[in-house]
Design an enzyme around this catalytic site. Structure first.
Site, mmCIF file in Angstrom:
data_model
loop_
_atom_site.group_PDB
_atom_site.id
_atom_site.type_symbol
_atom_site.label_atom_id
_atom_site.label_comp_id
_atom_site.label_asym_id
_atom_site.label_seq_id
_atom_site.Cartn_x
_atom_site.Cartn_y
_atom_site.Cartn_z
ATOM 1 C CE LYS A 213 -3.927 0.053 2.518
ATOM 2 N NZ LYS A 213 -4.992 0.315 3.437
ATOM 3 C CD GLU A 219 8.849 -7.125 6.533
ATOM 4 O OE1 GLU A 219 8.671 -7.434 7.811
ATOM 5 O OE2 GLU A 219 8.196 -6.197 6.184
ATOM 6 C CD GLU A 360 -2.494 -8.819 10.920
ATOM 7 O OE1 GLU A 360 -0.910 -9.066 10.780
ATOM 8 O OE2 GLU A 360 -2.958 -8.290 9.803
ATOM 9 C CG HIS A 391 -1.786 -40.769 9.161
ATOM 10 N ND1 HIS A 391 -1.765 -42.109 9.433
ATOM 11 C CD2 HIS A 391 -2.809 -40.574 8.311
ATOM 12 C CE1 HIS A 391 -2.634 -42.833 8.574
ATOM 13 N NE2 HIS A 391 -3.360 -41.874 8.051
ATOM 14 C CE LYS A 511 5.045 -4.931 9.474
ATOM 15 N NZ LYS A 511 4.111 -4.216 8.565
#
Length: 549
Positions: A213, A219, A360, A391, A511
């Site tokens: 945005k 990142e 979140e 399993h 962050k």
């Protein structure tokens, strides 16, 4: 009755909440074996169907009185008013003073949804039309790379909602995708993710979609710059960036600085949260993969569930029922997790996607008024497709000491009919729900000849609750319905808990601290470290081994 923007009576002081507490004490030890024995038609009575989804919620530790009290709770917290406030564009994201309008992303052209007196629907469809035009050009070969080669590889670069949504949906709808296109996703700032995602790809045939945005997400932009360097090592000319990179962003200045033609920038809005955004331009990679027609079918599925949620009475409302039953286990039985168990391999990333959507959104510790809560909020969401999970972790669900409500999700028809696979798959799904509910008693085991030394180990208590959801088959419409169902379930629970389900301030703290540590790791001279002793020592050790390397 609560309304948007007003202070609310604390949850645990509501009359319906107190009644539920008393009711829990009365029925907490009831067993599903007994509930079914007393009501032979329970499986028919406690089920409902809407928008092409059949929900069997009979294998829950609830009675008719439980449901009545939960529905009263929904009324007392003002769930209907809150729904209307969201759909009408009110700013229900209180900490960021924003509307919450992912429902507008899939609304038809003739619908009107106003934000600050402005109808946002025409803008939504303008972006959809732009995405459609671009996707058709890539899929047809009209859009070519810098050297004139056809684009055959799509790499989406994003993180969080800009990655999990389109990646999950691409895997889910891979059956409908153009198999001549290679579609990959890069999110992790770990260089391995980029290296593996681009391995064996030809830069001349590769298109990167950079989704951010702000176009400043560390990142995403680190991976984007690495992608640009990777492409230019072959393409040589900076002008090639405009043919091999497009942006999903709202920051035209940063997009232009990167070298992307702003004509190839696809926008979205601050009333779309990242984890609710893959049906916006964030889903451009998905639209290219499955085609605009299938993408719009998916939007139609979203919208059908939106309308069901908006209009259906709560006793027949799928998101409301799932949300309220989840409240029952989370806040009265003390269950801390929910397992989502899709019996379709295409949904292998659904549980990971729902982790972000739910955790979140509702991983909050204060009310909308900023007061600490004195009750549990969002559960831990996890799971894996059946039969693999059987399993792996089902043993703990069946015989462990933790109560884990489960959602089983299956389809009447498979997209890959290989007899007898689908019958075996669905038999396992139905059997697991049955086994969790009813278990196996010591008496039953002894009657079957179980040795005495084994019997205690083989006993399964049962009384482990679950919902079962059935759809016809996994189509784009079906996926839209499923995701909207869980979006609105999260909304219901956030409303009950009186928390803001649409901010994520906890994500921001890490962050901020990472930005402080990065220069300390990269500094040529030893930096002056002012963290705690543990953090300082970890930075020192990393620098020490980095020098050796």
């Amino acid at each position: 009755m609560a309304t948007t923007g007003t202070s609310r009576t604390p949850l645990t002081q509501l009359s319906s909440w107190k009644a539920l507490e008393e009711h829990y004490q009365k029925i907490k030890d009831l067993h599903l074996r007994d509930l079914f024995a007393k009501d032979p038609k329970r499986g028919e009575r406690l089920s409902t169907e809407a928008a092409g989804i059949y929900l069997d919620y009979s294998k829950n530790r609830i009675t008719s009185e439980t449901l009545d009290l939960l529905l009263k709770l929904a009324d007392e917290v003002g769930l209907r008013e809150r729904i209307n406030a969201m759909f009408s564009g009110e700013k229900i994201n209180v900490t960021e003073q924003r509307a919450v309008l992912h429902v507008a992303l899939r609304a038809p052209k003739d619908q009107v949804i106003n934000v600050d007196g402005h109808n946002v629907i025409p803008e939504v469809h303008e972006v959809l039309d732009k995405m459609t035009d671009f996707s058709n050009k890539v899929r047809s070969g009209e859009w070519k790379g810098y050297t004139g080669k056809r684009i055959r590889n799509i790499v989406n670069i994003g993180i969080g909602g800009s990655d999990l949504g389109p990646d999950m949906a691409y895997q889910a709808l891979r059956h409908y995708s153009d198999r001549d296109l290679t579609v990959r996703f890069v999110s992790n700032v770990d260089g391995t993710h980029f290296a593996e995602a681009t391995r064996a790809l030809d830069p001349e045939e590769t298109l990167f979609i950079v989704s951010s945005k702000t176009f400043t997400t560390i990142e995403t932009m680190t991976n984007a710059r690495t992608a640009r360097d990777w492409a230019l090592r072959t393409l040589k000319d900076d002008a090639a960036v405009a043919k091999h990179f497009v942006a999903v962003s709202t920051n035209a200045d940063e997009v232009k600085k990167f070298g992307i033609d702003t004509a190839n920038m696809f926008g979205f809005w601050d009333w779309v949260g990242g984890r609710y955004s893959y049906d916006s331009a964030i889903g451009l990679s998905l639209m290219i993969a499955i085609g605009p027609e299938n993408f719009r079918k998916m939007l139609a599925g979203f919208h059908e569930m939106d309308e069901h949620f908006r209009t259906a009475p709560f006793e027949q409302n799928l998101p409301a029922l799932l949300g309220l039953i989840g409240i029952w286990y989370n806040n009265f039985f003390g269950a801390q997790t929910v397992a989502v168990l899709p019996y379709d391999q295409y949904l292998e990333k659904l549980s990971a996607y729902l982790q972000q959507l739910d955790m979140e959104s509702n991983g909050k510790h204060v009310t909308q008024e900023g007061q600490p809560v004195n009750y549990q909020t969002g559960p831990i969401i996890w799971g894996q497709p059946g039969t693999n999970g059987q399993h792996a972790f089902y043993q703990l669900i069946h015989q462990g000491t933790k109560l884990i409500p489960c959602d089983f999700l299956g389809f009447y028809q498979t997209l890959n009919p290989l007899p007898p696979h689908h019958d075996l798959l669905i038999a396992n799904m139905i059997a697991q729900a049955e086994a969790l509910a009813f278990g196996k008693t010591a008496e039953e085991l002894k009657a079957e000849g179980s040795p005495d030394y084994q019997t205690p180990h083989r006993v399964c208590e049962g009384n482990r609750p679950s919902n079962t959801l059935f759809l016809e088959r996994l189509t784009p419409e079906a996926l839209g319905k499923i995701i909207a169902l869980y979006e609105h379930k999260v909304f219901v629970q956030g409303t009950v808990w009186n928390i803001d389900s649409f901010d994520q301030w906890g994500v921001e703290l890490g962050k901020v601290l990472a930005k402080r540590i990065i220069p300390e790791l990269e500094a040529v001279k030893e930096p002056e470290l002012k963290h705690d002793s543990s953090t300082n020592r970890l930075i020192e050790r990393y620098r020490q081994f980095k020098r050796k390397a």
